[in-house]
Design a protein around this motif. Structure first.
Motif, PDB file in Angstrom:
ATOM      1  N   PRO A 217     -30.681 -37.248  16.922  1.00 53.49           N
ATOM      2  CA  PRO A 217     -29.541 -36.785  16.102  1.00 53.49           C
ATOM      3  C   PRO A 217     -28.197 -37.345  16.559  1.00 53.49           C
ATOM      4  O   PRO A 217     -27.307 -37.588  15.745  1.00 53.49           O
ATOM      5  CB  PRO A 217     -29.573 -35.263  16.260  1.00 53.49           C
ATOM      6  N   ILE A 218     -28.057 -37.592  17.862  1.00 58.13           N
ATOM      7  CA  ILE A 218     -26.799 -38.132  18.370  1.00 58.13           C
ATOM      8  C   ILE A 218     -26.632 -39.581  17.919  1.00 58.13           C
ATOM      9  O   ILE A 218     -25.549 -39.997  17.506  1.00 58.13           O
ATOM     10  CB  ILE A 218     -26.724 -37.996  19.907  1.00 58.13           C
ATOM     11  N   PHE A 219     -27.726 -40.352  17.978  1.00 55.97           N
ATOM     12  CA  PHE A 219     -27.686 -41.712  17.443  1.00 55.97           C
ATOM     13  C   PHE A 219     -27.343 -41.677  15.954  1.00 55.97           C
ATOM     14  O   PHE A 219     -26.567 -42.490  15.465  1.00 55.97           O
ATOM     15  CB  PHE A 219     -29.027 -42.428  17.645  1.00 55.97           C
ATOM     16  N   ALA A 220     -27.948 -40.737  15.221  1.00 55.09           N
ATOM     17  CA  ALA A 220     -27.696 -40.628  13.775  1.00 55.09           C
ATOM     18  C   ALA A 220     -26.213 -40.360  13.512  1.00 55.09           C
ATOM     19  O   ALA A 220     -25.628 -40.946  12.586  1.00 55.09           O
ATOM     20  CB  ALA A 220     -28.566 -39.532  13.164  1.00 55.09           C
ATOM     21  N   VAL A 221     -25.593 -39.504  14.307  1.00 54.61           N
ATOM     22  CA  VAL A 221     -24.162 -39.224  14.146  1.00 54.61           C
ATOM     23  C   VAL A 221     -23.339 -40.477  14.436  1.00 54.61           C
ATOM     24  O   VAL A 221     -22.392 -40.790  13.713  1.00 54.61           O
ATOM     25  CB  VAL A 221     -23.723 -38.043  15.047  1.00 54.61           C
ATOM     26  N   TYR A 222     -23.722 -41.217  15.470  1.00 54.81           N
ATOM     27  CA  TYR A 222     -23.016 -42.459  15.797  1.00 54.81           C
ATOM     28  C   TYR A 222     -23.056 -43.433  14.615  1.00 54.81           C
ATOM     29  O   TYR A 222     -22.035 -43.993  14.223  1.00 54.81           O
ATOM     30  CB  TYR A 222     -23.620 -43.108  17.045  1.00 54.81           C
ATOM     31  N   PHE A 223     -24.235 -43.620  14.027  1.00 53.98           N
ATOM     32  CA  PHE A 223     -24.363 -44.552  12.902  1.00 53.98           C
ATOM     33  C   PHE A 223     -23.667 -44.010  11.646  1.00 53.98           C
ATOM     34  O   PHE A 223     -23.100 -44.770  10.865  1.00 53.98           O
ATOM     35  CB  PHE A 223     -25.829 -44.894  12.642  1.00 53.98           C
ATOM     36  N   TRP A 224     -23.661 -42.700  11.478  1.00 51.84           N
ATOM     37  CA  TRP A 224     -22.937 -42.081  10.356  1.00 51.84           C
ATOM     38  C   TRP A 224     -21.441 -42.332  10.484  1.00 51.84           C
ATOM     39  O   TRP A 224     -20.765 -42.670   9.508  1.00 51.84           O
ATOM     40  CB  TRP A 224     -23.260 -40.583  10.298  1.00 51.84           C
ATOM     41  N   LEU A 225     -20.913 -42.188  11.703  1.00 50.19           N
ATOM     42  CA  LEU A 225     -19.494 -42.481  11.922  1.00 50.19           C
ATOM     43  C   LEU A 225     -19.184 -43.945  11.606  1.00 50.19           C
ATOM     44  O   LEU A 225     -18.120 -44.255  11.059  1.00 50.19           O
ATOM     45  CB  LEU A 225     -19.086 -42.156  13.364  1.00 50.19           C
ATOM     46  N   GLY A 226     -20.106 -44.830  11.933  1.00 45.49           N
ATOM     47  CA  GLY A 226     -19.931 -46.239  11.600  1.00 45.49           C
ATOM     48  C   GLY A 226     -19.874 -46.447  10.100  1.00 45.49           C
ATOM     49  O   GLY A 226     -19.076 -47.245   9.595  1.00 45.49           O
ATOM     50  N   TRP A 227     -20.721 -45.709   9.377  1.00 46.58           N
ATOM     51  CA  TRP A 227     -20.707 -45.804   7.921  1.00 46.58           C
ATOM     52  C   TRP A 227     -19.380 -45.295   7.366  1.00 46.58           C
ATOM     53  O   TRP A 227     -18.796 -45.901   6.464  1.00 46.58           O
ATOM     54  CB  TRP A 227     -21.879 -45.020   7.318  1.00 46.58           C
ATOM     55  N   LEU A 228     -18.880 -44.179   7.899  1.00 45.70           N
ATOM     56  CA  LEU A 228     -17.582 -43.651   7.448  1.00 45.70           C
ATOM     57  C   LEU A 228     -16.464 -44.658   7.709  1.00 45.70           C
ATOM     58  O   LEU A 228     -15.614 -44.895   6.851  1.00 45.70           O
ATOM     59  CB  LEU A 228     -17.256 -42.338   8.155  1.00 45.70           C
ATOM     60  N   GLN A 229     -16.491 -45.249   8.899  1.00 45.65           N
ATOM     61  CA  GLN A 229     -15.470 -46.223   9.253  1.00 45.65           C
ATOM     62  C   GLN A 229     -15.536 -47.432   8.312  1.00 45.65           C
ATOM     63  O   GLN A 229     -14.508 -47.901   7.827  1.00 45.65           O
ATOM     64  CB  GLN A 229     -15.665 -46.662  10.707  1.00 45.65           C
ATOM     65  N   THR A 230     -16.726 -47.890   8.009  1.00 43.74           N
ATOM     66  CA  THR A 230     -16.895 -49.019   7.096  1.00 43.74           C
ATOM     67  C   THR A 230     -16.410 -48.672   5.697  1.00 43.74           C
ATOM     68  O   THR A 230     -15.751 -49.485   5.040  1.00 43.74           O
ATOM     69  CB  THR A 230     -18.375 -49.463   7.057  1.00 43.74           C
ATOM     70  N   SER A 231     -16.692 -47.445   5.241  1.00 44.47           N
ATOM     71  CA  SER A 231     -16.248 -47.068   3.898  1.00 44.47           C
ATOM     72  C   SER A 231     -14.728 -47.047   3.809  1.00 44.47           C
ATOM     73  O   SER A 231     -14.145 -47.452   2.803  1.00 44.47           O
ATOM     74  CB  SER A 231     -16.843 -45.720   3.478  1.00 44.47           C
ATOM     75  N   LEU A 232     -14.058 -46.614   4.871  1.00 40.26           N
ATOM     76  CA  LEU A 232     -12.597 -46.618   4.873  1.00 40.26           C
ATOM     77  C   LEU A 232     -12.064 -48.046   4.939  1.00 40.26           C
ATOM     78  O   LEU A 232     -11.116 -48.412   4.213  1.00 40.26           O
ATOM     79  CB  LEU A 232     -12.062 -45.780   6.031  1.00 40.26           C
ATOM     80  N   LEU A 233     -12.661 -48.874   5.759  1.00 36.46           N
ATOM     81  CA  LEU A 233     -12.215 -50.273   5.863  1.00 36.46           C
ATOM     82  C   LEU A 233     -12.417 -51.008   4.544  1.00 36.46           C
ATOM     83  O   LEU A 233     -11.581 -51.835   4.168  1.00 36.46           O
ATOM     84  CB  LEU A 233     -12.946 -50.977   7.008  1.00 36.46           C
ATOM     85  N   ASN A 234     -13.499 -50.691   3.834  1.00 35.00           N
ATOM     86  CA  ASN A 234     -13.710 -51.304   2.516  1.00 35.00           C
ATOM     87  C   ASN A 234     -12.609 -50.903   1.541  1.00 35.00           C
ATOM     88  O   ASN A 234     -12.124 -51.742   0.767  1.00 35.00           O
ATOM     89  CB  ASN A 234     -15.079 -50.930   1.958  1.00 35.00           C
ATOM     90  N   LEU A 235     -12.196 -49.638   1.574  1.00 33.10           N
ATOM     91  CA  LEU A 235     -11.086 -49.196   0.714  1.00 33.10           C
ATOM     92  C   LEU A 235      -9.798 -49.945   1.061  1.00 33.10           C
ATOM     93  O   LEU A 235      -9.052 -50.353   0.177  1.00 33.10           O
ATOM     94  CB  LEU A 235     -10.836 -47.699   0.887  1.00 33.10           C
ATOM     95  N   LEU A 236      -9.551 -50.106   2.344  1.00 33.40           N
ATOM     96  CA  LEU A 236      -8.329 -50.789   2.784  1.00 33.40           C
ATOM     97  C   LEU A 236      -8.338 -52.260   2.380  1.00 33.40           C
ATOM     98  O   LEU A 236      -7.299 -52.808   1.994  1.00 33.40           O
ATOM     99  CB  LEU A 236      -8.167 -50.663   4.290  1.00 33.40           C
ATOM    100  N   SER A 237      -9.491 -52.892   2.471  1.00 30.31           N
ATOM    101  CA  SER A 237      -9.558 -54.319   2.152  1.00 30.31           C
ATOM    102  C   SER A 237      -9.504 -54.588   0.652  1.00 30.31           C
ATOM    103  O   SER A 237      -9.148 -55.682   0.233  1.00 30.31           O
ATOM    104  CB  SER A 237     -10.808 -54.957   2.752  1.00 30.31           C
ATOM    105  N   ASN A 238      -9.817 -53.559  -0.145  1.00 32.62           N
ATOM    106  CA  ASN A 238      -9.766 -53.722  -1.601  1.00 32.62           C
ATOM    107  C   ASN A 238      -8.437 -53.286  -2.195  1.00 32.62           C
ATOM    108  O   ASN A 238      -8.312 -53.187  -3.403  1.00 32.62           O
ATOM    109  CB  ASN A 238     -10.913 -52.947  -2.274  1.00 32.62           C
ATOM    110  N   GLY A 239      -7.496 -52.955  -1.339  1.00 38.62           N
ATOM    111  CA  GLY A 239      -6.366 -52.585  -1.932  1.00 38.62           C
ATOM    112  C   GLY A 239      -5.118 -52.142  -1.808  1.00 38.62           C
ATOM    113  O   GLY A 239      -4.272 -51.848  -2.392  1.00 38.62           O
TER     114      GLY A 239
END
Length: 189
Positions: A167-189
């Motif tokens: 579960p701790i690994f899962a949280v780490y990868f989930w945080l990475g997904w959140l960070q990527t989703s925010l970076l995608n928003l920033l790069s699109n606009g």
């Protein structure tokens, strides 16, 4: 799954109540590690006495290289030379540590609204810098504790569901997904 939404310069994050609890728990653990400890204290930057007391708590001669590997990753040495690193740390660490704590405290306050209402919801009105700094610091802390490497995702996939680290690994990868989703928003606009 949770995702960031942009409204002008402000970013919001739709979360389930469980996700909000996970984030607030991680934020509070990192705040404690950074030295906040008292979660009810609110530092007033406009109060000259509070500023003086904050400076006295982190007097330059008291700053030393952290023993904890997470703190050393979040507050790294700037120079290989120990004397130069100590001098640089003495004058910069209190400010850097304070900025990290204020950022995490802002995220914690925003998350507390969802937790207090005891329902899924949206965390609103935090700027992108606040979100990026907080998520990045949380990921760095977890990466040190989990000893993340290039093959960590493959390792995660082979863990049994009973493994307490899964579960701790899962949280780490989930945080990475959140960070990527925010970076995608920033790069699109």
């Amino acid at each position: 799954m949770s995702e960031f939404i942009r409204d002008g310069d402000l970013y919001s994050l739709d979360l389930t109540l469980d996700e909000a609890h996970i984030l607030i728990n991680l934020v509070e653990q990192l705040l404690e590690l950074l030295g906040e400890g008292d979660f009810n204290h609110h530092y007033d930057e406009s109060d000259p006495f509070a500023q003086l007391m904050a400076q006295l708590k982190t007097a330059p001669e008291e700053v030393t290289t952290p023993d904890d590997p997470v703190l050393l990753r979040l507050l790294p040495n700037a120079y290989a030379d120990p004397e130069a690193a100590a001098d640089f740390r003495r004058y910069t660490e209190p400010t850097l540590r304070g900025k990290k704590k204020r950022t995490l405290a802002q995220v914690r306050s925003a998350l507390a609204i969802i937790v207090d209402e005891d329902r899924d919801g949206t965390v609103e009105e935090l700027d992108n810098e606040t979100w990026l700094m907080a998520i990045n610091d949380l990921r760095l802390a977890l990466s040190v504790r989990l000893e993340i490497s290039e093959d960590s995702f493959e390792h995660f996939e082979t863990l049994s569901d009973e493994d307490p680290s899964k579960p701790i690994f899962a949280v780490y990868f989930w945080l990475g997904w959140l960070q990527t989703s925010l970076l995608n928003l920033l790069s699109n606009g």
